[in-house]
Design an enzyme around this catalytic site. Sequence first.
Site, PDB file in Angstrom:
ATOM      1  N   HIS A   1       0.939  -1.142  -0.056  1.00 33.58           N
ATOM      2  CA  HIS A   1       0.021  -0.063  -0.161  1.00 33.58           C
ATOM      3  C   HIS A   1       0.854   1.214  -0.026  1.00 33.58           C
ATOM      4  O   HIS A   1       1.509   1.342   0.873  1.00 33.58           O
ATOM      5  CB  HIS A   1      -0.881  -0.069   1.425  1.00 33.58           C
ATOM      6  CG  HIS A   1      -1.919   0.956   1.194  1.00 33.58           C
ATOM      7  ND1 HIS A   1      -3.027   0.970   0.539  1.00 33.58           N
ATOM      8  CD2 HIS A   1      -2.189   2.222   2.176  1.00 33.58           C
ATOM      9  CE1 HIS A   1      -3.694   2.157   0.791  1.00 33.58           C
ATOM     10  NE2 HIS A   1      -3.208   2.859   1.718  1.00 33.58           N
TER      11      HIS A   1
ATOM     12  N   LYS B   1      -0.993  10.343   0.840  1.00 32.36           N
ATOM     13  CA  LYS B   1       0.046   9.950  -0.352  1.00 32.36           C
ATOM     14  C   LYS B   1      -0.456  10.249  -1.616  1.00 32.36           C
ATOM     15  O   LYS B   1       0.260  10.900  -2.311  1.00 32.36           O
ATOM     16  CB  LYS B   1      -0.107   8.265  -0.354  1.00 32.36           C
ATOM     17  CG  LYS B   1       0.568   7.749   0.904  1.00 32.36           C
ATOM     18  CD  LYS B   1       0.691   6.130   0.665  1.00 32.36           C
ATOM     19  CE  LYS B   1      -0.830   5.494   0.697  1.00 32.36           C
ATOM     20  NZ  LYS B   1      -1.773   5.948   1.967  1.00 32.36           N
TER      21      LYS B   1
ATOM     22  N   ASP C   1      -1.806   4.025  -4.730  1.00 31.56           N
ATOM     23  CA  ASP C   1      -2.520   3.246  -3.945  1.00 31.56           C
ATOM     24  C   ASP C   1      -2.016   1.994  -3.704  1.00 31.56           C
ATOM     25  O   ASP C   1      -1.831   1.416  -2.588  1.00 31.56           O
ATOM     26  CB  ASP C   1      -3.681   3.036  -4.114  1.00 31.56           C
ATOM     27  CG  ASP C   1      -4.660   2.603  -3.024  1.00 31.56           C
ATOM     28  OD1 ASP C   1      -4.647   3.113  -1.778  1.00 31.56           O
ATOM     29  OD2 ASP C   1      -5.361   1.684  -3.179  1.00 31.56           O
TER      30      ASP C   1
ATOM     31  N   ARG D   1      14.073  17.760  14.393  1.00 25.39           N
ATOM     32  CA  ARG D   1      14.328  19.178  13.597  1.00 25.39           C
ATOM     33  C   ARG D   1      15.578  18.963  12.946  1.00 25.39           C
ATOM     34  O   ARG D   1      15.587  19.587  11.722  1.00 25.39           O
ATOM     35  CB  ARG D   1      14.807  20.293  14.784  1.00 25.39           C
ATOM     36  CG  ARG D   1      14.928  21.270  14.163  1.00 25.39           C
ATOM     37  CD  ARG D   1      15.050  22.346  15.371  1.00 25.39           C
ATOM     38  NE  ARG D   1      15.436  23.779  14.762  1.00 25.39           N
ATOM     39  CZ  ARG D   1      15.765  24.877  15.131  1.00 25.39           C
ATOM     40  NH1 ARG D   1      15.884  24.675  16.699  1.00 25.39           N
ATOM     41  NH2 ARG D   1      16.126  25.685  14.759  1.00 25.39           N
TER      42      ARG D   1
END
Length: 140
Positions: free
Chosen positions: A5, A26, A45, A101
């Site tokens: 997926h 996505k 997908d 970060r």
Amino acid sequence: MNNIHATLVSFQNKGILLKGKSGSGKSDLALRLIMAHQAVLVADDRVNLWSENNKLFGSAPQEIAGKMEIRGVGIAQFPFLHQAEISLCVDLVEDIKDIERLPLPEKIELEGLFIDRLRVYPFESSATCKIIAKISGIIS
């Protein structure tokens, strides 16, 4: 061959695999890469993955080749590549706080190969620019 997926686009002949949960963004992120950065759709997908000659490749299952779901709009047909060599895996995170970060460069193992990994919050306005900078070698 393994079917996962995910969504796969190609930018300057480098495959970018977008991984995340259902509804994580996505397809939306792929759409922005295609429309704003001239990426090309490979698969939306579902992605077939395989390794060959120490390289990782991906393609779309034939029944969804060239199709992309655009949430709130429908299914769109795009020009597409039949396969791409994957150079970068982008893991989509649900919360921007889940990203360090200043992270160290990462790799992820897929099909027995280690691929560069980038973690992004897909709905951040700079998400596509971060991906393009990574795949282009601007950032390590």
